[in-house]
Design a protein around this motif. Sequence first.
Motif, PDB file in Angstrom:
ATOM      1  N   LEU A  47       0.931  -1.121  -0.149  1.00 28.44           N
ATOM      2  CA  LEU A  47       0.021  -0.089   0.000  1.00 28.44           C
ATOM      3  C   LEU A  47       1.142   1.311   0.051  1.00 28.44           C
ATOM      4  N   ASP A  48       1.898   1.393   0.810  1.00 26.30           N
ATOM      5  CA  ASP A  48       2.824   2.460   0.610  1.00 26.30           C
ATOM      6  C   ASP A  48       3.263   2.608  -0.795  1.00 26.30           C
ATOM      7  N   GLN A  49       3.645   1.536  -1.400  1.00 22.93           N
ATOM      8  CA  GLN A  49       4.028   1.713  -2.928  1.00 22.93           C
ATOM      9  C   GLN A  49       2.969   2.148  -3.884  1.00 22.93           C
ATOM     10  N   VAL A  50       1.842   2.050  -3.488  1.00 18.55           N
ATOM     11  CA  VAL A  50       0.717   2.592  -4.225  1.00 18.55           C
ATOM     12  C   VAL A  50       0.463   4.004  -3.768  1.00 18.55           C
ATOM     13  N   MET A  51       0.578   4.249  -2.466  1.00 16.20           N
ATOM     14  CA  MET A  51       0.372   5.707  -2.086  1.00 16.20           C
ATOM     15  C   MET A  51       1.415   6.571  -2.449  1.00 16.20           C
ATOM     16  N   ALA A  52       2.531   6.309  -2.889  1.00 10.34           N
ATOM     17  CA  ALA A  52       3.617   6.889  -3.270  1.00 10.34           C
ATOM     18  C   ALA A  52       3.386   7.408  -4.546  1.00 10.34           C
ATOM     19  N   GLU A 103      -7.162  -0.197  10.175  1.00 11.29           N
ATOM     20  CA  GLU A 103      -6.374   0.838   9.211  1.00 11.29           C
ATOM     21  C   GLU A 103      -5.814   0.527   7.877  1.00 11.29           C
ATOM     22  N   LEU A 104      -5.765  -0.865   7.546  1.00 11.69           N
ATOM     23  CA  LEU A 104      -5.471  -1.166   6.250  1.00 11.69           C
ATOM     24  C   LEU A 104      -6.855  -0.900   5.458  1.00 11.69           C
ATOM     25  N   VAL A 105      -7.766  -1.513   5.758  1.00 13.67           N
ATOM     26  CA  VAL A 105      -8.910  -1.157   5.424  1.00 13.67           C
ATOM     27  C   VAL A 105      -9.427   0.163   4.811  1.00 13.67           C
ATOM     28  N   ARG A 106      -9.279   1.222   5.628  1.00 17.76           N
ATOM     29  CA  ARG A 106      -9.297   2.413   5.510  1.00 17.76           C
ATOM     30  C   ARG A 106      -8.409   3.061   4.255  1.00 17.76           C
ATOM     31  N   ARG A 107      -7.056   2.538   4.429  1.00 16.99           N
ATOM     32  CA  ARG A 107      -6.024   2.857   3.565  1.00 16.99           C
ATOM     33  C   ARG A 107      -6.523   2.313   2.027  1.00 16.99           C
ATOM     34  N   ILE A 108      -6.944   1.259   2.188  1.00 20.72           N
ATOM     35  CA  ILE A 108      -7.216   0.510   0.885  1.00 20.72           C
ATOM     36  C   ILE A 108      -8.632   1.232   0.448  1.00 20.72           C
ATOM     37  N   LEU A 109      -9.374   1.647   0.871  1.00 18.42           N
ATOM     38  CA  LEU A 109     -10.697   2.442   0.441  1.00 18.42           C
ATOM     39  C   LEU A 109     -10.394   3.778  -0.150  1.00 18.42           C
ATOM     40  N   LEU A 110      -9.574   4.467   0.838  1.00 20.69           N
ATOM     41  CA  LEU A 110      -8.969   5.739   0.351  1.00 20.69           C
ATOM     42  C   LEU A 110      -8.211   5.498  -0.990  1.00 20.69           C
ATOM     43  N   ALA A 111      -7.217   4.609  -1.168  1.00 22.26           N
ATOM     44  CA  ALA A 111      -6.537   4.347  -2.535  1.00 22.26           C
ATOM     45  C   ALA A 111      -7.470   4.128  -3.569  1.00 22.26           C
ATOM     46  N   ALA A 112      -8.625   3.422  -3.336  1.00 22.07           N
ATOM     47  CA  ALA A 112      -9.784   3.314  -4.346  1.00 22.07           C
ATOM     48  C   ALA A 112     -10.534   4.512  -4.500  1.00 22.07           C
ATOM     49  N   LEU A 123      -6.194   5.464  -7.356  1.00 19.19           N
ATOM     50  CA  LEU A 123      -4.878   4.707  -7.400  1.00 19.19           C
ATOM     51  C   LEU A 123      -4.958   3.288  -7.597  1.00 19.19           C
ATOM     52  N   ILE A 124      -5.780   2.599  -7.083  1.00 21.06           N
ATOM     53  CA  ILE A 124      -6.056   1.088  -7.453  1.00 21.06           C
ATOM     54  C   ILE A 124      -7.730   1.299  -7.908  1.00 21.06           C
ATOM     55  N   ASP A 125      -8.051  -0.015  -8.766  1.00 17.75           N
ATOM     56  CA  ASP A 125      -9.274  -0.235  -9.196  1.00 17.75           C
ATOM     57  C   ASP A 125     -10.103  -1.080  -8.415  1.00 17.75           C
TER      58      ASP A 125
END
Length: 265
Positions: free
Chosen positions: A90-95, A135-144, A148-150
Amino acid sequence: MADTFQLNLGSLRSSVNLTLHTHHASRLWFGRQRSDNKPGMIGLSGFSNIINRISAGAAKDDPYSDLFLIIIEDKIEESEQQLTAIDERLDQVMAMLPKQLDVGTNLSIQPLKLPLYLNSPLAFKGVYLLTRYDELVRRILLAAHIGLIDNGSKEGWLDEGAAVLRRLYGVGQRYKGYSGASRDDIAANNARATNAKEMYGFLEMPQDVLEGTRRSKFAPAIQRPGDAPASSSSGDDGFDGDSADEDEHLGGMTSSHAATEMSEA
């Protein structure tokens, strides 16, 4: 002059509460009741109760309960590493987020708040894993949410993290209860030892666990017959946990599940 009085101090108590921001993490706390369409699924609440039972068995010098504490401790460490691996991806995606964008932390406007009644350090370790998943779920939902992710990647990562915790809870379900045999019984190879070996025939007992030279770092002190019961009057400063079933304290609380603006369908 020596003290001529004895202090009569009670046990230490502390209020501990858990806050969850996502439906995904909340479901992993409560688990799922068996229905006609879906099998039941244990949650962290039930898993914590199992750990309490295992710890009670280990305190009675039951080597099988001791072995399960070791297995669960190892599984918790493995689960931590697996969640860390997802976090690093996730860090790589958010970067990839443009530097011109400043995206804040997404938190629920109405989180789920739960009082915790846990007696075992390993149960708390399980809670830490659940908060990491939350926290991971929140970050994944934010990235979507910010593209940043499909959707496919979002669902895959959510399921991957949840599976880590479900596998951990499944390890606890293999525990069949206190074997009824102590290490002395195993050494004497008496009837209690025979029954214990039949109950846990699916386990291979390591010699160092059987001898008691290897125990979980979080194993309770062994109370053998004739030992004075542990209490606050013995001079040990220990927390007095509430042994009540968590589910009894959580009745009616499911209505307060977190509701985020980002879809968790």
